[in-house]
Write an enzyme that holds these catalytic residues in place. Structure first.
Site, short mmCIF file in Angstrom:
data_model
loop_
_atom_site.label_atom_id
_atom_site.label_comp_id
_atom_site.label_asym_id
_atom_site.label_seq_id
_atom_site.Cartn_x
_atom_site.Cartn_y
_atom_site.Cartn_z
N LYS A 2 0.80 -1.22 0.00
CA LYS A 2 0.00 0.00 0.00
C LYS A 2 0.84 1.27 0.00
O LYS A 2 0.38 2.33 -0.45
CB LYS A 2 -0.92 0.01 1.23
CG LYS A 2 -2.01 -1.06 1.20
CD LYS A 2 -3.18 -0.62 0.35
CE LYS A 2 -4.37 -1.57 0.51
NZ LYS A 2 -5.50 -1.13 -0.36
N SER A 33 1.12 -9.79 -0.48
CA SER A 33 0.79 -8.36 -0.42
C SER A 33 1.18 -7.66 0.88
O SER A 33 1.40 -6.45 0.89
CB SER A 33 -0.69 -8.16 -0.69
OG SER A 33 -1.47 -8.80 0.30
#
Lengths: 322, 322
Positions: free
Chosen positions: B56, B307
């Site tokens: 992110k 991720s």
């Protein structure tokens, strides 16, 4: 003290050649949080990403690769709290050498399973009742196997030394190198390698306070032992330094320190949570010394060997929920 | 279907320039055990080692860096289940932009603490009672803050796309790329980037079965939603794809699959134990698809995006001991 040279930088460089393309060149991780907290620059050499999950593969492969054809055909035997056993098992599989591993019956299940998965024969013994060296020597003799001890062997020490050699080749000169210490194979090899390239580099060994035999040996210059230590750092439960490693530690290591069980667990939690790496209790010893301020070295470049990552997650997880 | 181009490979390459020296170039890990088990060659792109512990940061920094001087001075606001919030907080700290993060009150404690540690103001809300988009829009409007949504923003999508760009730049052409899917920012950006370089590469998105809105949207070509999913993969609890990401997913993604909660937990255990990496539940979705045979691709070169790695260890540990 007379100079003692069973392992030279040439042996370690030759080991590096032998391991090239076979052992992993493990990553070096850095962390801004760690650097801020310690006011230094820390380079973690992550042998938890090594094949079999620990640095031990380096020494095991380096030793097995140098056996005679006859020795290779007969096979090898070793005693190990786990990681050296797995390492010998995999090295044997790669080099087509039959392997027999003598292991305490309380070694983590994941280590026993992994060792068998490499095709080794595993023989379990009770740590409280049996002298493992004696058992191993008798078995090796009866079965005509070559004994590859976990640390007290020049080829094993040279192999382990490639860990520090790789680290300093990658990050350049360090002021300080922190290495965990069980039987002394890793720290002896790493100290020889690192100081050959950078003579001013200081090497400090780290033990659990509950298994501080090497620290006492270092300070008294007389071999001290520890018996059936309960430390969570199972790789450091070794009874003492070896006949080869003890003089090397005296000659090449600058200081020895110890860390508490609570410090080991806190550091494990910190490395898992912040660095996102799974490290076993023995593997965090060196990191604990700097993160818990047992060693302080503001402004310095510090190498920290993360020696392995083999844990029984179901067991370790309990520590984190307590 | 008309072609829709809010994000091009040029935008992703520009984002890569912007992130150079600021975001980590994260390591790509491989594992013989994984390759043997899947009969393929798997490359894990480890964004759990990214700054703030997840991909992110790429999108957040790319978006904040492109704000006008006036917007930067006023500050930004976002809503996030955690990782995007931390990412905005750190990007704001680095770019000297005040940040306000709206976060569900059941987000892992480690994420709340980390977000505050970057100097952000954290506003908690109850997921069952409050519409987070509405709350965020109202707060942004009242306080004159620029809203940076977690995925439905071209600059965020372009930033996330640098993950796959880095991966294929490092390992070359892939046959298949597996990417987890929440709001679709990561998979949209990654698909655009990877296919720009290698048009024959297939991209498959992976969702939890308990939050399969994107899979249903993909198959029905109509935007589907999921409400307050209980999936352990908290990053995939997003109610639906976005207005920008949905058309991009339809255009660039080749298939969507789902994995069970049990598969997520098994894969998490496997990656922690064998790869020695700490991965959060959402972070294992793509890996679960291949390791649990939801997707099979024998003989192929497969990229798998890991991720993120932000977990509350005390909570996750309970799963491993149950």
């Amino acid at each position: 003290m007379s100079q003692f040279h069973p392992v030279s930088i040439n042996d370690i460089q030759a080991a590096q050649q032998r391991l090239s393309g076979i052992a992993h060149h493990t990553p070096v991780l850095t962390s801004r949080i760690v650097n801020d907290r310690t006011q230094s620059q820390v380079f973690f050499k992550c042998e938890n990403f090594q094949r079999t999950g620990a640095f031990k593969f380096r020494g095991a492969y380096n030793a097995l690769a140098q056996l005679s054809p006859a020795q290779k055909q007969q096979g090898v035997l070793t005693f190990s709290s786990g990681n050296h056993g797995q390492a010998i098992a995999l090295a044997g599989q790669l080099l087509h050498i039959p392997t027999t591993i003598v292991m305490p019956d309380d070694a983590p299940g994941v280590k026993q399973t992994a060792t068998r998965s490499y095709g080794a024969e595993v023989i379990l013994y009770n740590r409280q009742q049996t002298n493992r060296e004696e058992l191993a020597h008798n078995l090796a003799s009866d079965r005509h196997l070559t004994l590859i001890p976990p640390y007290d062997h020049p080829h094993v020490i040279a192999g382990q030394g490639t860990t520090a050699l790789e680290l300093v080749q990658e990050v350049g000169e360090l002021d300080l190198l922190l290495v965990c210490c069980g039987g002394g194979g890793l720290i002896a090899g790493c100290a020889i390698a690192a100081k050959a390239l950078f003579p001013n580099l200081r090497v400090i060994g780290v033990e659990p306070t509950l298994a501080d035999d090497a620290t006492r040996s270092f300070y008294t210059k007389t071999l001290q032992t520890v018996t059936n230590s309960d430390t969570i750092a199972d790789g450091a439960r070794t009874p003492s330094l070896g006949q080869i490693t003890f003089p090397l530690v005296l000659q090449y290591v600058d200081d020895m320190v110890t860390v508490s069980e609570a410090a080991i667990i806190r550091t494990m939690f910190f490395l898992w949570e912040r660095l996102k790496i799974v490290v076993e209790p023995t593997g965090v010893l060196a990191a604990a010394a700097i993160l818990e301020n047992v060693v302080t070295a503001p402004g310095m470049k510090i190498g920290v060997i993360i020696s392995g990552g083999n844990v029984d997650l179901t067991q370790i997880a309990k520590l984190f929920t307590e």
